[in-house]
Motif scaffolding. Structure first.
Motif, short mmCIF file in Angstrom:
data_model
loop_
_atom_site.label_atom_id
_atom_site.label_comp_id
_atom_site.label_asym_id
_atom_site.label_seq_id
_atom_site.Cartn_x
_atom_site.Cartn_y
_atom_site.Cartn_z
N ASN A 125 115.74 -8.09 47.10
CA ASN A 125 116.80 -7.90 46.61
C ASN A 125 117.67 -6.84 47.31
N PHE A 126 118.80 -6.93 47.60
CA PHE A 126 119.73 -6.16 48.70
C PHE A 126 119.57 -4.67 48.32
N SER A 127 119.10 -4.11 49.53
CA SER A 127 118.98 -2.70 49.62
C SER A 127 118.89 -2.31 51.07
N GLU A 128 118.57 -0.93 51.23
CA GLU A 128 118.66 -0.28 52.70
C GLU A 128 117.27 -0.91 53.11
N TYR A 129 116.36 -1.38 52.41
CA TYR A 129 114.99 -1.85 53.07
C TYR A 129 114.77 -3.14 52.72
N SER A 130 115.61 -3.83 52.22
CA SER A 130 115.42 -5.47 51.84
C SER A 130 115.17 -6.36 53.09
N THR A 131 114.68 -7.46 52.91
CA THR A 131 114.28 -8.26 53.84
C THR A 131 115.39 -8.91 54.73
N SER A 132 116.49 -9.31 54.03
CA SER A 132 117.64 -9.83 54.78
C SER A 132 118.48 -8.85 55.41
N LYS A 133 118.56 -7.77 54.67
CA LYS A 133 119.33 -6.56 55.35
C LYS A 133 118.59 -6.21 56.67
N THR A 134 117.29 -6.04 56.43
CA THR A 134 116.59 -5.42 57.87
C THR A 134 116.72 -6.48 58.99
N LEU A 135 116.51 -7.69 58.68
CA LEU A 135 116.59 -8.80 59.71
C LEU A 135 117.93 -8.73 60.25
N ALA A 136 118.95 -8.74 59.42
CA ALA A 136 120.30 -8.57 59.89
C ALA A 136 120.45 -7.49 60.83
N ASP A 137 119.93 -6.55 60.58
CA ASP A 137 119.98 -4.93 61.47
C ASP A 137 119.49 -5.33 62.70
N ALA A 138 118.08 -5.85 62.71
CA ALA A 138 117.31 -6.19 64.03
C ALA A 138 118.10 -7.28 64.82
N LEU A 139 119.18 -8.20 64.11
CA LEU A 139 119.90 -8.88 64.99
C LEU A 139 121.26 -8.32 65.23
N ASN A 140 121.44 -7.36 64.89
CA ASN A 140 122.84 -6.37 65.29
C ASN A 140 123.87 -7.22 64.50
N ILE A 141 123.41 -7.73 63.26
CA ILE A 141 124.69 -8.54 62.60
C ILE A 141 124.98 -7.48 61.64
N GLU A 142 126.48 -7.27 61.77
CA GLU A 142 127.35 -6.45 60.77
C GLU A 142 127.41 -7.06 59.42
N ILE A 143 126.75 -6.43 58.36
CA ILE A 143 126.68 -6.76 57.18
C ILE A 143 128.04 -6.91 56.52
N ILE A 144 128.66 -7.98 55.83
CA ILE A 144 129.80 -7.99 55.10
C ILE A 144 129.58 -7.78 53.55
N LYS A 145 128.38 -8.63 53.19
CA LYS A 145 128.32 -8.77 51.78
C LYS A 145 126.95 -9.12 51.48
N PRO A 146 126.13 -8.95 50.23
CA PRO A 146 125.09 -9.55 49.98
C PRO A 146 125.48 -10.81 49.16
N PHE A 147 124.68 -12.08 49.31
CA PHE A 147 124.85 -13.08 48.49
C PHE A 147 123.57 -13.79 48.15
N ALA A 148 123.68 -14.82 47.31
CA ALA A 148 122.56 -15.80 46.93
C ALA A 148 121.66 -15.12 45.82
N GLU A 149 122.17 -15.20 44.54
CA GLU A 149 121.65 -14.51 43.25
C GLU A 149 120.37 -15.46 43.41
N HIS A 150 119.18 -14.69 42.94
CA HIS A 150 117.85 -15.22 42.66
C HIS A 150 117.01 -14.40 41.92
N ASN A 151 116.43 -14.73 40.90
CA ASN A 151 115.78 -14.15 40.11
C ASN A 151 116.10 -12.46 39.78
N GLY A 152 117.42 -12.60 39.54
CA GLY A 152 117.96 -11.17 39.17
C GLY A 152 118.49 -10.45 40.17
N GLY A 153 118.38 -10.89 41.36
CA GLY A 153 118.72 -10.14 42.42
C GLY A 153 119.50 -10.77 43.45
#
Length: 283
Positions: A125-153
């Motif tokens: 679920n999107f947060s400072e420590y979340s899986t997709s957010k931290t992968l985006a950070d590692a790839l130097n991708i500037e996050i615009i928004k979270p997406f893809a609702e799954h199991n409440g997150g």
């Protein structure tokens, strides 16, 4: 630190009322080791194996693999193993992907007072420590928004990359995960607009449909292998000209577990990430 205080802090920071998870189907043989609170239907998260009253050190890992449990059981006591998954992932060993922890090694952890705490959907679920957010950070991708609702997150992110082509992005992806990645070229070779990141098992119809709603045609994920289970989503992606980059389940989610070391250190407890091996059959 008192174990119950650390569990409470983690629960408060990551486990939200709307989040659900279901792990018990993979671990009927482990029932005697699993906490009652973890067995609540659709709430299989938080403290899983409460083997200690005091935590002097934290280990983080993507999966509770034999390698991870062996390393920790040989070198630690009165500690916490923080895992993203409650079971081990290997498509070569299990058609379902996941399979149980080794009971003999779990017994060693119990004897050495090493507890296990699991956050799967709460860490996706999107947060400072979340899986997709931290992968985006590692790839130097500037996050615009979270997406893809799954199991409440929200398990994915949409962002901007400086890479001009998907091949260039793949090269960067391979560099940051430390091994080859897979490129399924179903669309334009140039990156037109934003990209989507959904770590781990993100190559799913609901993720791709949400990407399309957001005008995105490039997906970075973990498990991308084309087989009988994923044939439909690959067909959908090819039809809609969506490019897919796969970097394995382990390698795309390890950045969250690395980041969690910083979380624990902010709480005043030392932490370290336990390295494992990626399974290239994922891609």
């Amino acid at each position: 630190m008192k174990a119950k205080n650390l569990y409470k802090q983690l629960d408060n920071d990551f486990i939200k009322p709307n989040l659900t998870d279901n792990w018990l189907r993979y671990m009927p043989e482990l029932a005697a080791y699993i906490c009652d609170s973890f067995k609540i239907p659709n709430r299989n998260m938080g403290i899983m194996c409460d083997f200690t009253e005091t935590i002097n050190h934290v280990y983080t890992a993507v999966f509770p693999s034999e390698s991870v449990l062996q390393k920790i059981s040989e070198n630690a006591e009165k500690a916490l193993l923080f895992v993203h998954h409650a079971a081990i992932w290997n498509l070569e060993k299990s058609p379902k992907g996941f399979y149980n922890m080794n009971i003999a090694l779990l017994e060693k952890l119990k004897n050495r007072q090493i507890a296990i705490y699991c956050l799967h959907n709460p860490l996706d679920n999107f947060s400072e420590y979340s899986t997709s957010k931290t992968l985006a950070d590692a790839l130097n991708i500037e996050i615009i928004k979270p997406f893809a609702e799954h199991n409440g997150g929200l398990c994915g992110v949409i962002g901007k990359t400086n890479c001009r082509t998907v091949k260039e992005l793949q090269g960067k992806f391979s560099e940051i995960v430390g091994h080859k990645t897979k490129f399924y070229q179903y669309g334009d070779s140039e990156i037109l607009g934003n990209v989507a990141i959904c770590a781990g098992g993100g190559n799913d119809i609901f993720v791709v449909e949400d990407m399309l709603k957001n005008g995105v045609k490039t997906l970075i994920t973990g498990i991308s292998v084309k087989n009988e289970f994923s044939a439909a989503v690959h067909e959908f992606e090819e039809k809609n000209q969506i490019n897919v980059l796969g970097g394995t389940h382990y390698s795309t989610e390890k950045f969250a577990c690395l980041a969690m070391c910083g979380y624990f250190e902010k709480l005043g407890i030392s932490a370290e990430f336990v390295e494992d091996l990626p399974n290239l059959t994922d891609i």
